[in-house]
Motif scaffolding. Structure first.
Motif, PDB file in Angstrom:
ATOM      1  N   ILE A 191       1.812 -14.292  15.904  1.00  8.50           N
ATOM      2  CA  ILE A 191       1.340 -13.999  14.203  1.00  8.50           C
ATOM      3  C   ILE A 191       0.535 -14.152  13.542  1.00  8.50           C
ATOM      4  CG2 ILE A 191       2.438 -13.435  12.054  1.00  8.50           C
ATOM      5  CD1 ILE A 191       4.123 -13.483  14.204  1.00  8.50           C
ATOM      6  N   VAL A 192      -0.412 -12.814  13.704  1.00  6.60           N
ATOM      7  CA  VAL A 192      -2.276 -12.261  13.278  1.00  6.60           C
ATOM      8  C   VAL A 192      -1.785 -12.731  12.142  1.00  6.60           C
ATOM      9  CG1 VAL A 192      -3.748 -10.956  13.339  1.00  6.60           C
ATOM     10  CG2 VAL A 192      -2.301 -11.410  15.510  1.00  6.60           C
ATOM     11  N   LYS A 193      -2.810 -13.693  10.910  1.00  7.45           N
ATOM     12  CA  LYS A 193      -3.053 -13.503   9.571  1.00  7.45           C
ATOM     13  C   LYS A 193      -4.176 -13.533   9.685  1.00  7.45           C
ATOM     14  CE  LYS A 193       0.928 -16.297   8.548  1.00  7.45           C
ATOM     15  NZ  LYS A 193       1.207 -17.505   7.638  1.00  7.45           N
ATOM     16  N   ILE A 302       0.364  -8.186  13.157  1.00 13.99           N
ATOM     17  CA  ILE A 302      -0.486  -7.835  11.764  1.00 13.99           C
ATOM     18  C   ILE A 302       0.303  -8.349  10.681  1.00 13.99           C
ATOM     19  CG2 ILE A 302      -2.238  -7.535  11.432  1.00 13.99           C
ATOM     20  CD1 ILE A 302      -3.615  -6.063  14.121  1.00 13.99           C
ATOM     21  N   GLU A 303       0.327  -9.600   9.893  1.00 11.76           N
ATOM     22  CA  GLU A 303       1.195  -9.365   8.744  1.00 11.76           C
ATOM     23  C   GLU A 303       0.172  -8.936   7.966  1.00 11.76           C
ATOM     24  OE1 GLU A 303       3.582 -13.425   9.192  1.00 11.76           O
ATOM     25  OE2 GLU A 303       2.459 -14.006   7.510  1.00 11.76           O
ATOM     26  N   GLY A 304       0.671  -8.891   6.972  1.00 12.17           N
ATOM     27  CA  GLY A 304       0.277  -8.359   5.511  1.00 12.17           C
ATOM     28  C   GLY A 304       0.864  -9.301   4.935  1.00 12.17           C
ATOM     29  N   GLN A 305      -0.028  -9.361   3.314  1.00 11.29           N
ATOM     30  CA  GLN A 305       0.602  -9.680   1.992  1.00 11.29           C
ATOM     31  C   GLN A 305       2.444  -9.936   1.981  1.00 11.29           C
ATOM     32  OE1 GLN A 305      -1.270 -12.401   1.226  1.00 11.29           O
ATOM     33  NE2 GLN A 305      -2.958 -12.101   2.674  1.00 11.29           N
ATOM     34  N   PRO A 306       2.782 -10.990   1.804  1.00 18.11           N
ATOM     35  CA  PRO A 306       3.791 -10.708   1.604  1.00 18.11           C
ATOM     36  C   PRO A 306       4.066 -10.504  -0.474  1.00 18.11           C
ATOM     37  CG  PRO A 306       3.443 -13.408   1.370  1.00 18.11           C
ATOM     38  CD  PRO A 306       2.979 -12.322   1.589  1.00 18.11           C
ATOM     39  N   GLU A 310       8.262 -15.233  -2.699  1.00 14.53           N
ATOM     40  CA  GLU A 310       9.943 -15.319  -2.605  1.00 14.53           C
ATOM     41  C   GLU A 310      10.294 -14.349  -1.144  1.00 14.53           C
ATOM     42  OE1 GLU A 310      12.319 -14.821  -5.430  1.00 14.53           O
ATOM     43  OE2 GLU A 310      12.794 -17.070  -6.349  1.00 14.53           O
ATOM     44  N   ASP A 311       8.831 -13.703  -0.764  1.00 10.12           N
ATOM     45  CA  ASP A 311       9.319 -12.576   0.133  1.00 10.12           C
ATOM     46  C   ASP A 311       8.741 -13.709   1.544  1.00 10.12           C
ATOM     47  OD1 ASP A 311       9.568 -10.968   2.038  1.00 10.12           O
ATOM     48  OD2 ASP A 311       7.869  -9.927   1.213  1.00 10.12           O
ATOM     49  N   ASP A 312      10.269 -13.622   2.311  1.00  4.80           N
ATOM     50  CA  ASP A 312      10.038 -14.179   3.489  1.00  4.80           C
ATOM     51  C   ASP A 312       9.283 -13.343   4.654  1.00  4.80           C
ATOM     52  OD1 ASP A 312      12.275 -13.952   3.680  1.00  4.80           O
ATOM     53  OD2 ASP A 312      13.340 -15.610   3.853  1.00  4.80           O
ATOM     54  N   THR A 313       9.658 -12.581   4.430  1.00  5.42           N
ATOM     55  CA  THR A 313       9.491 -11.673   5.558  1.00  5.42           C
ATOM     56  C   THR A 313       8.419  -9.950   4.771  1.00  5.42           C
ATOM     57  OG1 THR A 313      11.085 -10.503   4.436  1.00  5.42           O
ATOM     58  CG2 THR A 313      12.120 -11.778   6.609  1.00  5.42           C
ATOM     59  N   PRO A 314       7.231 -11.046   4.911  1.00  2.00           N
ATOM     60  CA  PRO A 314       6.245  -9.722   4.829  1.00  2.00           C
ATOM     61  C   PRO A 314       5.978  -8.616   5.994  1.00  2.00           C
ATOM     62  CG  PRO A 314       5.485 -12.335   5.725  1.00  2.00           C
ATOM     63  CD  PRO A 314       7.151 -12.185   5.248  1.00  2.00           C
ATOM     64  N   PRO A 315       5.658  -7.442   5.844  1.00  2.00           N
ATOM     65  CA  PRO A 315       5.442  -6.210   6.038  1.00  2.00           C
ATOM     66  C   PRO A 315       4.517  -6.746   7.526  1.00  2.00           C
ATOM     67  CG  PRO A 315       3.929  -5.850   4.612  1.00  2.00           C
ATOM     68  CD  PRO A 315       4.690  -7.000   4.195  1.00  2.00           C
ATOM     69  N   ARG A 316       4.647  -6.712   9.228  1.00  2.00           N
ATOM     70  CA  ARG A 316       4.081  -6.323  10.065  1.00  2.00           C
ATOM     71  C   ARG A 316       4.032  -5.472  10.923  1.00  2.00           C
ATOM     72  NH1 ARG A 316       7.018 -11.906  12.050  1.00  2.00           N
ATOM     73  NH2 ARG A 316       6.882 -13.589  10.157  1.00  2.00           N
ATOM     74  N   MET A 317       2.470  -5.156  11.729  1.00  2.00           N
ATOM     75  CA  MET A 317       2.858  -3.993  12.304  1.00  2.00           C
ATOM     76  C   MET A 317       2.553  -4.860  13.728  1.00  2.00           C
ATOM     77  SD  MET A 317       2.185  -1.480  10.312  1.00  2.00           S
ATOM     78  CE  MET A 317       2.116  -0.274  11.539  1.00  2.00           C
ATOM     79  N   LYS A 318       3.123  -3.588  15.096  1.00  2.00           N
ATOM     80  CA  LYS A 318       3.489  -4.758  16.108  1.00  2.00           C
ATOM     81  C   LYS A 318       2.077  -4.013  17.313  1.00  2.00           C
ATOM     82  CE  LYS A 318       7.736  -6.595  14.960  1.00  2.00           C
ATOM     83  NZ  LYS A 318       9.121  -6.464  15.410  1.00  2.00           N
ATOM     84  N   PHE A 319       1.908  -4.892  18.194  1.00  2.00           N
ATOM     85  CA  PHE A 319       1.042  -4.186  19.020  1.00  2.00           C
ATOM     86  C   PHE A 319       2.078  -2.665  19.716  1.00  2.00           C
ATOM     87  CE2 PHE A 319       4.753  -5.994  21.654  1.00  2.00           C
ATOM     88  CZ  PHE A 319       5.137  -5.090  22.833  1.00  2.00           C
ATOM     89  N   TYR A 320       2.249  -2.587  20.310  1.00  2.00           N
ATOM     90  CA  TYR A 320       3.358  -1.745  19.976  1.00  2.00           C
ATOM     91  C   TYR A 320       3.208   0.545  19.048  1.00  2.00           C
ATOM     92  CZ  TYR A 320       7.103  -2.938  18.353  1.00  2.00           C
ATOM     93  OH  TYR A 320       8.485  -2.713  17.357  1.00  2.00           O
ATOM     94  N   ASP A 321       2.629  -0.074  17.673  1.00  2.00           N
ATOM     95  CA  ASP A 321       2.365   0.912  16.343  1.00  2.00           C
ATOM     96  C   ASP A 321       1.294   1.256  16.864  1.00  2.00           C
ATOM     97  OD1 ASP A 321       4.861   0.367  15.202  1.00  2.00           O
ATOM     98  OD2 ASP A 321       3.474  -1.762  14.488  1.00  2.00           O
ATOM     99  N   ARG A 322       1.483   2.347  17.119  1.00  2.00           N
ATOM    100  CA  ARG A 322       0.116   3.479  16.965  1.00  2.00           C
ATOM    101  C   ARG A 322      -1.262   3.251  15.871  1.00  2.00           C
ATOM    102  NH1 ARG A 322      -0.292   7.507  21.123  1.00  2.00           N
ATOM    103  NH2 ARG A 322       1.429   8.080  21.960  1.00  2.00           N
ATOM    104  N   PHE A 323      -2.572   3.357  16.329  1.00  2.00           N
ATOM    105  CA  PHE A 323      -3.673   3.028  15.358  1.00  2.00           C
ATOM    106  C   PHE A 323      -3.218   4.000  14.292  1.00  2.00           C
ATOM    107  CE2 PHE A 323      -7.610   4.241  13.780  1.00  2.00           C
ATOM    108  CZ  PHE A 323      -8.004   3.437  13.601  1.00  2.00           C
ATOM    109  N   GLU A 324      -2.974   4.927  13.916  1.00  2.00           N
ATOM    110  CA  GLU A 324      -3.148   5.443  12.833  1.00  2.00           C
ATOM    111  C   GLU A 324      -2.234   4.859  11.725  1.00  2.00           C
ATOM    112  OE1 GLU A 324      -2.441   7.513  15.595  1.00  2.00           O
ATOM    113  OE2 GLU A 324      -3.964   8.481  15.469  1.00  2.00           O
TER     114      GLU A 324
END
Length: 381
Positions: A191-193, A302-306, A310-324
């Motif tokens: 998990i990247v911050k 890559i983890e974004g800001q919650p 109380e948000d315990d599931t912040p948005p994330r982009m994963k290794f297979y997501d496209r650069f766009e």
């Protein structure tokens, strides 16, 4: 004299030297260390979706190893051309030799060794099945009736070993590999911050998370948490320093150095002066790129800001997501500055589908992106 290839069947677990659940990086590293046994290995994958394509290692002439697309784990092993003498092949199960140059494997021999199973064109058992077709799965040879002599003497053409499903059923070839003991020392996800570092989670349930923090984690911390690196590389290439805002008088006299954890797909740049983490690089291990097989795939997110406290599931982009998608996630209003990088400049005869990449710079993070829009690596600084 040609050495004989002797392999044992372990239904649901592996065959010979190969264990189901092993990483593509580990298996290729093993094959590279045994060229006298496996002199020719072909790597096959879908160029158009190389970041998530299943990978097949064709080890001539007897073995095909199928690896899952996302996690790059050994999913299925196929043994074929059982009678090909180059090299001779011996297949055994426990203390029984099932196939050799002298012993032809037939339907009757399989039934005697493994016992009865459900009727069908092929013989299916939990974790292993035997096919009478040379190349294709599913059609089989039409039996002329139960108990027919020719049917019992059918020659087995292929043996397939795969994991057992929860109920002992077969698993789809495109599914990911179920967790198994061979994975326990590996990193399940990273998990990247941005501006902070990386949190590593292992497959082993009892293992706690490992923190690698920029400006905090020391070389000693890394050795304690991840073990000694496979290589320590002192930084000699200073070509990127021309882009640095640091004045020369402030530069550290001692050379910075990398801890290379190839087995985890991670590099850490450590200050030669303070011995504290300065940069972290996570590798995606995409087939067809210059760095393929130097590092095991790191399953980074890559983890974004919650949205709130109380948000315990912040948005994330994963290794297979496209650069766009990742670019919109990191910088929704503008495209970041970039530089072109060709890692094959010094390789005259090397031609790869994704040899040229582009370094996309953001505040605290750099993405290395292929021409097809896949992220080869993530650098935190």
């Amino acid at each position: 004299m040609i050495a004989t290839l002797d392999v044992d069947i372990r239904p649901g677990h592996g065959l010979g030297l190969f264990e189901l659940g092993s990483s593509l990086w580990n298996v290729l590293d093993l094959l590279r260390s045994l060229p006298h046994i496996f002199p020719q290995v072909d790597i096959k994958y879908d160029v158009d979706s190389s970041v998530i394509t299943p990978v097949v290692l064709h080890i001539r002439p007897h073995l095909d190893l199928l690896f899952s697309g996302h996690h790059q784990r050994l999913h299925t092993i196929c043994v074929r051309r059982l009678r090909d003498p180059h090299p001779p092949l011996i297949v055994h199960y426990k203390d029984t030799i099932m196939s050799s140059q002298e012993e032809v494997l037939r339907r009757l021999g399989v039934s005697r060794t493994f016992g009865p199973t459900y009727p069908g064109d092929d013989l299916h058992y939990p974790g292993v099945w035997f096919s009478f077709e040379e190349d294709r799965i599913g059609e089989g040879i039409k039996a002329s009736g139960p108990g027919h002599t020719e049917d019992r003497m059918q020659e087995v053409k292929r043996i397939i070993v795969s994991q057992k499903g929860p109920e002992g059923d077969e698993r789809d070839a495109l599914e990911e590999v179920l967790e198994c003991p061979i994975m326990h020392d590996d990193i399940a996800r990273a998990i990247v911050k941005v501006h902070r570092g990386v949190t590593l989670y292992q497959h082993l349930p009892s293992a706690g998370p490992i923190q690698i923090q920029l400006g905090v984690t020391t070389a000693q911390d890394l050795t304690c948490d991840l073990g000694p690196p496979l290589r320590t590389h002192y930084k000699e290439d200073d070509r990127m320093s021309i882009h640095s805002t640091t004045r020369e008088t402030e530069e550290e006299e001692e050379a910075d150095y990398f801890y290379n954890y190839f087995q985890h797909g991670i590099d850490v740049l450590i200050s030669g002066h303070t011995h504290v983490c300065k940069k972290i690089i996570l590798h995606t291990n995409i087939p067809g790129t210059p760095l393929f097989q130097r590092y095991k795939r790191c399953l980074w997110q890559i983890e974004g800001q919650p949205e709130d406290d109380e948000d315990d599931t912040p948005p994330r982009m994963k290794f297979y997501d496209r650069f766009e998608s990742i670019n919109h996630f990191l910088s929704p209003r503008e495209m970041p500055p970039s530089m072109v990088l060709d890692r094959t400049d010094d390789e005259e005869n090397l031609i790869l589908p994704n040899s040229t990449t582009r370094l996309m710079g953001y505040d605290g993070i750099i993405l290395e992106v292929t021409e097809s829009g896949h992220v080869v690596s993530v650098m935190l600084f």
